[in-house]
Design an enzyme around this catalytic site. Structure first.
Site, mmCIF file in Angstrom:
data_model
loop_
_atom_site.group_PDB
_atom_site.id
_atom_site.type_symbol
_atom_site.label_atom_id
_atom_site.label_comp_id
_atom_site.label_asym_id
_atom_site.label_seq_id
_atom_site.Cartn_x
_atom_site.Cartn_y
_atom_site.Cartn_z
ATOM 1 N N PRO A 1 0.792 -1.235 0.000
ATOM 2 C CA PRO A 1 0.000 0.000 0.000
ATOM 3 C C PRO A 1 0.818 1.276 0.000
ATOM 4 O O PRO A 1 0.262 2.352 0.150
ATOM 5 C CB PRO A 1 -0.802 -0.123 1.295
ATOM 6 C CG PRO A 1 0.104 -0.861 2.219
ATOM 7 C CD PRO A 1 0.873 -1.843 1.363
ATOM 8 N N GLY A 2 2.148 1.174 -0.138
ATOM 9 C CA GLY A 2 2.964 2.367 -0.272
ATOM 10 C C GLY A 2 3.822 2.711 0.924
ATOM 11 O O GLY A 2 4.478 3.755 0.925
ATOM 12 N N CYS B 1 7.685 -10.922 3.923
ATOM 13 C CA CYS B 1 7.191 -10.970 5.304
ATOM 14 C C CYS B 1 6.753 -12.391 5.636
ATOM 15 O O CYS B 1 5.667 -12.618 6.167
ATOM 16 C CB CYS B 1 6.041 -9.980 5.508
ATOM 17 S SG CYS B 1 4.634 -10.230 4.393
#
Length: 648
Positions: free
Chosen positions: A335-336, A564
Site C-alpha cells: 500500500p505504499g 514478510c
C-alpha cells in the site's frame, strides 16, 4: 416446496455443526464438565498448520524453535512502531503530541499498569536495571521520552539512523476476569478471525466482524469476546462452521463450546442490541474495555505526520540506501509504506516509481503519498511480471485517456511532452538519466508538479512542459474540464495510469518486496490454508519477478529483495537461485543490521523435493527477523544484491 426447502437447509446446517463439533464428541460428558473455566476463558491459542508445512518448518528450524515461532505468531508485537514524517514535523514534536493524546485518553479510561519489557529495551537502548515497573510511572533514563502516568511509554528509537522512529509500548497478555459462574456463564460475542487479529492490535469490534452472539444481549451489556477460527472438516478442508447470527448458549452442550476454548481476546460493552447487530451492516458493535493485549490505536491520529509501519519494513528502505537524484523502482509497492519511506529518505528529491497490478492498490499508493505530502512518487498500474518492455528503449510507455495518453513516455503521461537528447546539451535540475545509453528518459519541470487548476494560472511563457510549448487551446480545454467538473476519466478519485513497462537498465535501485505467503505477519490465529504446494508456487512466482528486477537495474546498481514470511523457500532459496543464475550479482552488507543470520544448507522433503539455501559465509549478509526473537517484530527477510557489469 417451501417446507421441504426449509428442512433441507436445516439438515445442511446440522451437518455443518456436527462436523465442527467432532472434537466435542471425542470427550466424555464427565471430561467436559470437569474443565476448569479459568483455563477455558483465557487467550492461549494453538496455531494450526498443514501437516506437510509443519514438517517442512520443523526440518528448517528444529521442532523446538519452530514451536516458539508458532507461539509468537499468535501474539501481536508489544509495541507500536511509528515512522515520523520528518518533512512535515520532528520526532520530538510527535512524541509530545502522542503524550498529550494519552493524557487526554487517561482522563476517560480506567488506569492500566503497563510494563516495560526487554523487547522494547533492545530497540531503544534504555534499561530499567532489570526491574519491571508495577506502579504508574515508567522511568526511562538518558534522552528517552516517556509519560509519567499510567499510559504507555513513548520512546525514540536508538538504532543509528532511525531516530525518526518512535515506539509506543503496550503490554500483554493480561488475565481478564469474565465473572464466570457455573450456572450463569457470561454473555458472549464471537468475532471472525480477521476481526480478532485487528482487535489484538488495538482495534474495536465492528458489526461486520461479529459472527454470533448470546441471546438477550441488549445495548450496554458486558460481553466476553472470543474468536471463531477455522476448524477441520470431514472433507479434509478448513472453514468456520458458524452461521452468522446463531445463538450462543455458553454451556458445555453448545456445539461451538470447544471451538472458542482458550480464544477469548477481551471484554467489552455492546453499543446495540443483538437484533441491531445482525440487522445492520456497519457501525461499532462492541466497545472493547479490557483486552488481553493493550496496544494504542493510531487510527486517524496525527494524519500526515506519522505512519504506522513494522520496523523491518522501515529497515528495508534504509538497506536500499537511496540517494538524492537517483531513479528508484518499487516493483510491488502497495500500500505504499516502503515507497513513501524511500521518498522521505531522499527528502522527496528524486524519482520514485511505484507499480502494482491492482487499480485500487495504486490508488492507495497515491492517496498515501498525498497524505504525507510527497511529490516525487509516480504510481502506475503494472504487473510486476511484465515490468520489462524491450520494445521501447527510449522511455516508458503508458496508457491513459484515449486522446493524449497512448504511446507517450512516462513523463509524457504526466505532462504531455517528449524530450530526448544528449546529456551534454541539457543539464536541468530534476533530470533523470539512463546511464547505459546516455539518453534523457524524462525531465521533471517545476510546472509539472502543480495541479491543473494552478497550471492554468502560470503565465503563457512559463507553460513549457519538458521543452514543448503548451498551446492556448490546450489550456482552454483544461479550463473547461475544471469548470464543468471532473468527468469519469478526469476524476482524481478513481483514475490511475497504466504502464506498459520499462526499458532494461533504467533504474539505479530496485526494491522487490515480493508477494509472499505472509507467514510472518502477526498476530496470526490460523495458518492451515497454506500447503507445501502453495509455498512452492510462491517461490516460483518470486523467481520470475526477480528475473524482471535483474533486467531493470543498471550495472553498478542495487537490488533489495524482501518478504514478510518465515518460509525458507521464499527467502534463502531465492537468494541461492539469484546467486547461481546471475554471476554478476553478489550479496552486499546491510545497514542497519539487527536481524539474525540466514539459514545454511539444504532441505529435502519426504516427496523427494529439495532446495538449497545459503552457503557458509553468506548467512551474515542477509537478515532474518524472527517473531520469537528479542526484537519482537514480525517474521521478515531482507537480502541486498550489488550488480556488477552484466557481461562479466
Amino acid at each position: 416446496m417451501k417446507r421441504k426447502g426449509g428442512r433441507v437447509l436445516l439438515q445442511v446446517i446440522s451437518r455443518r455443526n456436527t462436523s465442527f463439533s467432532s472434537t466435542l464428541t471425542t470427550l466424555s460428558q464427565s471430561q467436559v464438565l470437569l474443565m476448569d473455566p479459568s483455563e477455558r476463558y483465557c487467550y492461549n491459542p494453538t496455531l494450526r498448520w498443514n501437516p506437510q508445512v509443519e514438517e517442512h518448518f520443523n526440518k528448517a528450524y528444529g521442532a523446538e524453535a519452530f514451536a516458539r515461532i508458532s507461539k509468537a505468531l499468535t501474539q501481536p508485537s508489544r509495541y507500536s512502531c511509528i515512522r515520523v514524517n520528518t518533512l512535515r514535523t520532528t520526532t520530538d514534536a510527535v512524541i509530545e503530541k502522542i503524550m498529550e493524546i494519552q493524557c487526554d485518553k487517561r482522563l476517560h479510561d480506567p488506569p492500566q499498569n503497563l510494563h516495560m519489557n526487554d523487547d522494547v529495551e533492545s530497540l531503544t537502548g534504555h534499561k530499567h536495571n532489570g526491574v519491571r515497573d508495577v506502579g504508574p510511572a515508567v522511568e526511562i533514563p538518558e534522552n528517552g521520552h516517556s509519560s509519567s502516568t499510567e499510559t504507555s511509554a513513548v520512546i525514540k528509537c536508538q538504532i543509528p539512523g532511525l531516530d525518526y522512529v518512535v515506539f509506543v509500548k503496550g503490554s500483554g497478555p493480561h488475565d481478564i476476569q469474565y465473572d464466570y459462574q457455573q450456572d450463569r456463564p457470561p454473555k458472549e460475542v464471537i468475532v471472525s478471525r480477521k476481526c480478532a487479529e485487528a482487535v489484538l492490535r488495538g482495534a474495536q469490534v465492528y458489526v461486520p466482524g461479529i459472527l454470533a452472539c448470546s441471546a438477550h444481549v441488549e445495548e450496554g451489556d458486558v460481553v466476553a469476546v472470543s474468536v471463531g477460527v477455522e476448524q477441520p472438516g470431514r472433507d479434509g478442508g478448513w472453514s468456520v462452521g458458524i452461521t452468522r447470527g446463531i445463538v450462543l448458549q455458553g454451556l458445555q452442550t453448545d456445539p461451538h463450546y470447544l471451538e472458542r476454548d482458550r480464544l477469548y481476546i477481551g471484554q467489552g460493552i455492546t453499543t446495540m442490541s443483538r437484533a441491531g447487530i445482525f440487522r445492520g451492516l456497519t457501525g461499532l458493535g462492541v466497545d472493547m474495555t479490557d483486552r488481553v493485549f493493550r496496544l494504542g490505536s493510531f487510527n486517524d491520529v496525527l494524519k500526515g505526520d506519522i505512519f504506522l509501519q513494522n520496523l523491518p519494513s522501515i529497515i528495508t528502505a534504509h538497506v536500499l540506501d537511496p540517494q538524492e537524484g537517483e531513479r528508484i523502482l518499487d516493483m510491488c509497492a502497495a500500500p505504499g509504506g516502503k515507497t513513501t519511506a524511500i521518498a522521505s529518505l531522499m527528502k522527496d528529491k528524486a524519482a520514485v516509481i511505484a507499480v502494482d497490478r491492482s487499480h485500487n492498490k495504486v490508488m492507495e499508493i497515491q492517496n498515501l503519498a498525498a497524505e504525507l505530502g510527497l511529490k516525487s512518487i509516480i504510481a502506475y498500474k503494472l504487473d510486476a511480471l511484465k515490468s520489462v518492455n524491450k520494445n521501447n528503449l527510449n522511455g516508458i510507455t503508458t496508457q491513459g485517456s484515449r486522446e493524449d495518453r497512448v504511446g507517450l513516455t512516462c513523463q509524457e503521461a504526466e505532462s504531455g511532452s517528449s524530450v530526448t537528447g544528449d546529456l551534454s546539451s541539457l543539464a536541468t535540475e530534476g533530470t533523470k538519466t539512463d546511464m547505459t545509453d546516455n539518453k534523457i528518459l524524462h525531465v521533471v519541470s517545476p510546472v509539472d508538479t502543480l495541479p491543473i487548476s494552478e497550471k492554468a494560472n502560470v503565465p503563457d511563457e512559463e507553460q513549457m512542459n519538458g521543452g514543448r510549448y503548451r498551446s492556448k487551446a490546450e489550456l482552454r480545454k483544461e479550463n473547461r474540464r475544471m469548470k464543468n467538473g471532473p468527468g469519469r476519466n478526469q476524476s482524481t478519485g478513481g483514475r490511475v495510469d497504466k504502464c506498459e513497462g520499462f526499458p532494461p537498465n533504467s533504474f539505479d535501485r530496485v526494491l522487490l518486496d515480493a508477494p509472499c505467503s505472509a507467514l510472518g505477519l502477526r498476530p496470526r490465529l490460523f495458518a492451515g490454508e497454506e500447503t507445501i504446494e502453495s509455498l512452492r508456487r510462491h517461490a516460483v512466482y518470486q523467481k520470475r519477478m526477480f528475473d524482471q528486477a535483474v533486467q531493470l537495474v543498471r550495472p553498478g546498481g542495487v537490488i533489495v529483495y524482501s518478504t514478510c514470511t518465515i518460509n525458507p523457500s521464499e527467502n534463502e532459496s531465492l537468494v541461492r537461485y539469484a546467486l547461481d543464475t546471475y554471476k554478476f550479482l553478489s550479496l552486499a552488507q546491510q545497514h542497519p543490521k539487527i536481524g539474525r543470520p540466514g539459514l545454511l544448507g539444504r532441505c529435502e522433503s519426504s516427496d523427494g523435493y529439495f532446495e538449497e539455501w545459503l552457503r557458509p559465509g553468506e548467512e551474515d549478509l542477509v537478515q532474518r527477523f524472527d517473531p520469537s526473537g528479542p526484537h519482537d517484530t514480525i517474521g521478515f527477510f531482507i537480502a541486498k544484491f550489488n550488480v556488477a557489469p552484466k557481461d562479466a
